[in-house]
Design a protein around this motif. Structure first.
Motif, PDB file in Angstrom:
ATOM      1  N   ILE A  26      -2.939   1.018   7.408  1.00  0.00           N
ATOM      2  CA  ILE A  26      -3.749   0.045   6.688  1.00  0.00           C
ATOM      3  C   ILE A  26      -3.714  -1.261   7.476  1.00  0.00           C
ATOM      4  O   ILE A  26      -2.653  -1.688   7.925  1.00  0.00           O
ATOM      5  N   THR A  69      -5.635  -3.742  -7.847  1.00  0.00           N
ATOM      6  CA  THR A  69      -5.295  -2.542  -7.095  1.00  0.00           C
ATOM      7  C   THR A  69      -6.591  -1.861  -6.676  1.00  0.00           C
ATOM      8  O   THR A  69      -7.499  -1.703  -7.495  1.00  0.00           O
ATOM      9  N   ASN A 123      -2.323  -6.032  -4.636  1.00  0.00           N
ATOM     10  CA  ASN A 123      -2.091  -7.372  -4.099  1.00  0.00           C
ATOM     11  C   ASN A 123      -1.373  -8.226  -5.146  1.00  0.00           C
ATOM     12  O   ASN A 123      -1.998  -8.670  -6.102  1.00  0.00           O
ATOM     13  N   CYS A 130       0.824  -1.211   0.000  1.00  0.00           N
ATOM     14  CA  CYS A 130       0.000   0.000   0.000  1.00  0.00           C
ATOM     15  C   CYS A 130       0.856   1.258   0.000  1.00  0.00           C
ATOM     16  O   CYS A 130       1.882   1.319   0.672  1.00  0.00           O
ATOM     17  N   THR A 145      -9.256  -7.255  -1.880  1.00  0.00           N
ATOM     18  CA  THR A 145      -8.282  -7.000  -2.934  1.00  0.00           C
ATOM     19  C   THR A 145      -7.857  -8.351  -3.491  1.00  0.00           C
ATOM     20  O   THR A 145      -7.083  -9.077  -2.876  1.00  0.00           O
ATOM     21  N   HIS A 195      -4.681  -5.474   7.362  1.00  0.00           N
ATOM     22  CA  HIS A 195      -4.815  -6.565   6.400  1.00  0.00           C
ATOM     23  C   HIS A 195      -5.437  -7.778   7.086  1.00  0.00           C
ATOM     24  O   HIS A 195      -5.079  -8.099   8.209  1.00  0.00           O
ATOM     25  N   CYS A 205      -3.670   0.214  -2.769  1.00  0.00           N
ATOM     26  CA  CYS A 205      -3.141  -1.080  -2.340  1.00  0.00           C
ATOM     27  C   CYS A 205      -3.184  -2.058  -3.511  1.00  0.00           C
ATOM     28  O   CYS A 205      -4.234  -2.235  -4.132  1.00  0.00           O
ATOM     29  N   VAL A 239      -8.340  -5.249   2.910  1.00  0.00           N
ATOM     30  CA  VAL A 239      -7.632  -4.096   3.463  1.00  0.00           C
ATOM     31  C   VAL A 239      -8.628  -3.064   3.980  1.00  0.00           C
ATOM     32  O   VAL A 239      -9.723  -2.905   3.442  1.00  0.00           O
TER      33      VAL A 239
END
Length: 117
Positions: free
Chosen positions: A111, A95, A61, A46, A90, A113, A59, A69
């Motif tokens: 952020i 993105t 992935n 991110c 994500t 997760h 963000c 997220v």
């Protein structure tokens, strides 16, 4: 030049201290014992930008498992409401853009997760 016994012992103690401190500075793995084989990379990368009182995070992935997220914004003023966004799934190679804001100054942004389904 000969070193006295006291100087030699102090030098030896200094070398031992430096070696000990250097060992403590070595990074250690945070994977619990026995999970080295099953640990797979996870988590979107991110980028966060704070412009005045607005926060924008992108963000991405890169991993094969979905990452959920959430954006968390903590405002500087005591009367300004802190916000937590709803988790956004994500997917792999995706993105997402997350936004948040404060009325005045932004104090802290992060952020979180979570593994998603």
């Amino acid at each position: 030049m000969r070193l006295s016994r006291r100087t030699a012992s102090l030098s030896l103690a200094a070398v031992a201290l430096v070696v000990t401190l250097a060992y403590e500075a070595v990074p250690h793995a945070r994977v619990p014992a026995g999970d080295e084989e099953s640990a797979e990379p996870f988590g979107a990368a991110c980028r966060i930008r704070v412009t005045s009182s607005t926060v924008t995070a992108y963000c991405h992935n890169p991993y094969p498992e979905t990452d959920r997220v959430s954006l968390h914004v903590e405002c500087a003023r005591w009367w300004d409401l802190d916000t937590d966004s709803a988790p956004v799934a994500t997917a792999p190679a995706q993105t997402v853009r997350l936004t948040g804001r404060c009325w005045k100054e932004v104090d802290e942004v992060w952020i979180s997760h979570r593994k998603g389904s």
